[in-house]
Design a protein around this motif. Structure first.
Motif, PDB file in Angstrom:
ATOM      1  N   TYR A 153       0.868  -1.185   0.000  1.00 16.50           N
ATOM      2  CA  TYR A 153       0.000   0.000   0.000  1.00 16.50           C
ATOM      3  C   TYR A 153       0.898   1.226   0.000  1.00 16.50           C
ATOM      4  N   TYR A 154       0.559   2.209  -0.825  1.00 18.24           N
ATOM      5  CA  TYR A 154       1.346   3.440  -0.846  1.00 18.24           C
ATOM      6  C   TYR A 154       0.473   4.611  -0.436  1.00 18.24           C
ATOM      7  N   GLY A 155       0.824   5.253   0.691  1.00 21.60           N
ATOM      8  CA  GLY A 155       0.076   6.409   1.173  1.00 21.60           C
ATOM      9  C   GLY A 155       0.775   7.705   0.811  1.00 21.60           C
ATOM     10  N   PRO A 156       0.041   8.803   0.793  1.00 19.03           N
ATOM     11  CA  PRO A 156       0.615  10.087   0.384  1.00 19.03           C
ATOM     12  C   PRO A 156       1.393  10.780   1.490  1.00 19.03           C
ATOM     13  N   GLY A 157       1.277  10.291   2.732  1.00 24.02           N
ATOM     14  CA  GLY A 157       1.924  10.968   3.856  1.00 24.02           C
ATOM     15  C   GLY A 157       3.259  10.367   4.228  1.00 24.02           C
ATOM     16  N   TYR A 158       4.019  11.118   5.007  1.00 24.98           N
ATOM     17  CA  TYR A 158       5.324  10.700   5.504  1.00 24.98           C
ATOM     18  C   TYR A 158       5.094   9.953   6.818  1.00 24.98           C
ATOM     19  N   THR A 159       5.331   8.652   6.865  1.00 26.89           N
ATOM     20  CA  THR A 159       4.916   7.810   7.986  1.00 26.89           C
ATOM     21  C   THR A 159       5.758   8.035   9.234  1.00 26.89           C
ATOM     22  N   TRP A 160       5.065   8.184  10.373  1.00 28.23           N
ATOM     23  CA  TRP A 160       5.716   8.320  11.666  1.00 28.23           C
ATOM     24  C   TRP A 160       5.507   7.096  12.551  1.00 28.23           C
ATOM     25  N   ASP A 161       4.316   6.519  12.514  1.00 28.13           N
ATOM     26  CA  ASP A 161       4.011   5.455  13.475  1.00 28.13           C
ATOM     27  C   ASP A 161       2.962   4.524  12.880  1.00 28.13           C
ATOM     28  N   ILE A 162       2.782   3.357  13.541  1.00 31.88           N
ATOM     29  CA  ILE A 162       1.856   2.343  13.051  1.00 31.88           C
ATOM     30  C   ILE A 162       1.265   1.597  14.238  1.00 31.88           C
ATOM     31  N   ALA A 163       0.015   1.189  14.107  1.00 28.95           N
ATOM     32  CA  ALA A 163      -0.639   0.374  15.136  1.00 28.95           C
ATOM     33  C   ALA A 163      -1.651  -0.529  14.449  1.00 28.95           C
ATOM     34  N   SER A 164      -1.991  -1.639  15.102  1.00 30.95           N
ATOM     35  CA  SER A 164      -2.965  -2.573  14.523  1.00 30.95           C
ATOM     36  C   SER A 164      -4.147  -2.745  15.459  1.00 30.95           C
ATOM     37  N   TYR A 165      -5.308  -2.990  14.871  1.00 36.41           N
ATOM     38  CA  TYR A 165      -6.534  -3.231  15.625  1.00 36.41           C
ATOM     39  C   TYR A 165      -7.468  -4.078  14.761  1.00 36.41           C
ATOM     40  N   ARG A 166      -7.804  -5.245  15.288  1.00 39.82           N
ATOM     41  CA  ARG A 166      -8.619  -6.195  14.519  1.00 39.82           C
ATOM     42  C   ARG A 166      -7.948  -6.453  13.162  1.00 39.82           C
ATOM     43  N   ASN A 167      -8.664  -6.231  12.076  1.00 46.35           N
ATOM     44  CA  ASN A 167      -8.105  -6.470  10.746  1.00 46.35           C
ATOM     45  C   ASN A 167      -7.648  -5.179  10.070  1.00 46.35           C
ATOM     46  N   TYR A 168      -7.250  -4.220  10.899  1.00 50.81           N
ATOM     47  CA  TYR A 168      -6.901  -2.907  10.350  1.00 50.81           C
ATOM     48  C   TYR A 168      -5.526  -2.459  10.834  1.00 50.81           C
ATOM     49  N   ILE A 169      -4.848  -1.734   9.950  1.00 49.87           N
ATOM     50  CA  ILE A 169      -3.599  -1.068  10.277  1.00 49.87           C
ATOM     51  C   ILE A 169      -3.853   0.433  10.255  1.00 49.87           C
ATOM     52  N   TYR A 170      -3.378   1.113  11.294  1.00 50.09           N
ATOM     53  CA  TYR A 170      -3.529   2.563  11.395  1.00 50.09           C
ATOM     54  C   TYR A 170      -2.153   3.198  11.207  1.00 50.09           C
ATOM     55  N   LEU A 171      -2.020   4.015  10.169  1.00 54.45           N
ATOM     56  CA  LEU A 171      -0.761   4.671   9.844  1.00 54.45           C
ATOM     57  C   LEU A 171      -0.836   6.147  10.219  1.00 54.45           C
ATOM     58  N   ALA A 172       0.044   6.555  11.141  1.00 57.97           N
ATOM     59  CA  ALA A 172       0.143   7.963  11.511  1.00 57.97           C
ATOM     60  C   ALA A 172       1.117   8.630  10.548  1.00 57.97           C
ATOM     61  N   ALA A 173       0.679   9.705   9.910  1.00 59.45           N
ATOM     62  CA  ALA A 173       1.485  10.298   8.846  1.00 59.45           C
ATOM     63  C   ALA A 173       1.576  11.811   8.978  1.00 59.45           C
ATOM     64  N   TYR A 174       2.700  12.324   8.533  1.00 60.88           N
ATOM     65  CA  TYR A 174       2.921  13.760   8.472  1.00 60.88           C
ATOM     66  C   TYR A 174       2.189  14.312   7.249  1.00 60.88           C
ATOM     67  N   GLY A 175       1.280  15.233   7.486  1.00 59.83           N
ATOM     68  CA  GLY A 175       0.548  15.851   6.390  1.00 59.83           C
ATOM     69  C   GLY A 175      -0.641  15.057   5.896  1.00 59.83           C
ATOM     70  N   TYR A 176      -0.928  13.908   6.557  1.00 58.32           N
ATOM     71  CA  TYR A 176      -2.034  13.082   6.087  1.00 58.32           C
ATOM     72  C   TYR A 176      -2.806  12.452   7.245  1.00 58.32           C
TER      73      TYR A 176
END
Length: 375
Positions: A153-176
């Motif tokens: 998966y390619y996101g438009p933001g600059y990634t800082w952190d990541i976490a998982s919950y159930r069947n989901y990944i949460y990407l913390a991003a700079y500017g997104y």
């Protein structure tokens, strides 16, 4: 994207200067006993009837056994699955260590893409690796030393952190802000939601059905509490301000431990709409923290700090271990704690990083072990 990379580079340079001034040059790792940090009143008062400083005298700080492996890359984080540790090692890629003998970790290989991995979470036989560029790679690690990329998966933001919950990944991003990726089919990860109430998110931690995220405000800081009852459409139910930027978030039960440049706040979030300050504890230079069992493990100066949180409202310092420089990222199992750091090598000419492994099953005497360089 370029502005974010410049920002991170400046932060790294400042950290390098601090390392040179603070720790000098050393060819050996040393773990020593340390004086106890006494609790202090919070420098930032919230209007709360039950706000108070942490009280009581902590037990004497114990020492922790250590092994250390120096890597050539600029290490970011570490994730552990079974007998293997996966270390994000900058341009060197995702290093794979056999840690079945924690005193002597063995490098088995690396997964290299040309991009810098920053965070990894592991679930079952899959590793979810986020990269500086904003991308997410899903690796099949059923063969631990030969991971295979199966999803991207390619996101438009600059990634800082990541976490998982159930069947989901949460990407913390700079500017997104916070993007939500459905990984129920690891071969085809799909963005299914976006929490963009704010512009940028730098930290995210999930406990139960709540996500605790740090908004990038510079200074002061602000934590948002998100209800994940609907995982793809989070609801902002509360906030908690700090006087300095938030550097790390860890949670246990109804308590969130919220770190800034000065220390950490113990925040009662039993009522997410009205978080309350329970206490404040000084810790210098925290980059990451995690809760495992009854302990809070903190990657900070001088490497690792350990707090007993058997009573979540009264953290007590019980352990400390040194690395060549301040810790960057920490993860824990029942017996061992794994901490990454950057350090000075070759008389300060080259900056490198490493992986420290601490034995926390028994807090014993100080141990001296020579640094091991990757060949």
């Amino acid at each position: 994207m370029r502005d974010a990379r410049v920002l991170r580079t400046k932060q790294r340079i400042r950290g390098m200067i601090f390392i040179l001034l603070a720790i000098g040059f050393s060819s050996y790792v040393k773990v020593t006993s340390a004086s106890v940090h006494q609790p202090a009143s919070s420098p930032f008062s919230l209007e709360s009837s039950n706000s108070r400083s942490v009280s009581g005298t902590p037990n004497p700080v114990a020492t922790i056994k250590l092994s250390y492996y120096m890597t050539p890359g600029l290490v970011n984080s570490v994730a552990v699955a079974g007998d293997y540790a996966y270390v994000s090692d900058g341009p060197a890629g995702l290093d794979i260590f056999d840690i079945s003998n924690p005193v002597s970790p063995t490098l088995m290989g690396a997964y290299v893409t040309g991009d810098d991995p920053i965070r990894t979470v592991i679930s079952d036989t899959y590793a979810y690796v986020s990269y500086w560029s904003g991308s997410l790679r899903i690796l099949d690690i059923s063969q631990p030393i030969s991971p295979t990329a199966i999803g991207f998966y390619y996101g438009p933001g600059y990634t800082w952190d990541i976490a998982s919950y159930r069947n989901y990944i949460y990407l913390a991003a700079y500017g997104y802000a916070l993007s939500i990726i459905d990984v129920s089919s690891p071969y085809s990860p799909t963005e299914v939601g976006l929490w963009n109430t704010v512009t940028s998110v730098t930290r995210v931690a999930i406990n139960d059905h709540y996500a605790y995220v740090a908004e990038d405000l510079g200074s002061p800081g602000l934590m948002h509490i998100l209800d994940l009852t609907n995982p793809i459409s989070p609801t902002d139910v509360g906030t908690y301000p700090t006087p300095w930027p938030i550097t790390a978030i860890a949670s246990a039960g109804a308590h969130v431990y919220l770190f800034d440049l000065q220390g950490f706040y113990d925040v009662d979030v039993s009522d997410p709409a009205n978080p309350q300050t329970v206490g404040y504890y000084p810790v210098n230079g925290t980059e990451h923290a995690v809760v495992a069992g009854n302990h809070l493990y903190v990657a900070a100066s001088p490497g690792l700090q350990v707090f007993d949180i058997s009573d979540p409202a009264r953290p007590v310092a019980v352990g400390q271990g040194e690395l060549p420089s301040s810790g960057l990222y920490v993860t824990a199992t029942d017996q061992y704690v794994y901490v990454t750091d950057w350090n000075v090598a070759m008389l300060g000419i080259k900056f490198s990083g490493g992986l420290g492994i601490f034995d926390v099953h028994e807090l014993t005497k100080a141990t001296y072990l020579p640094l091991k360089k990757r060949r």
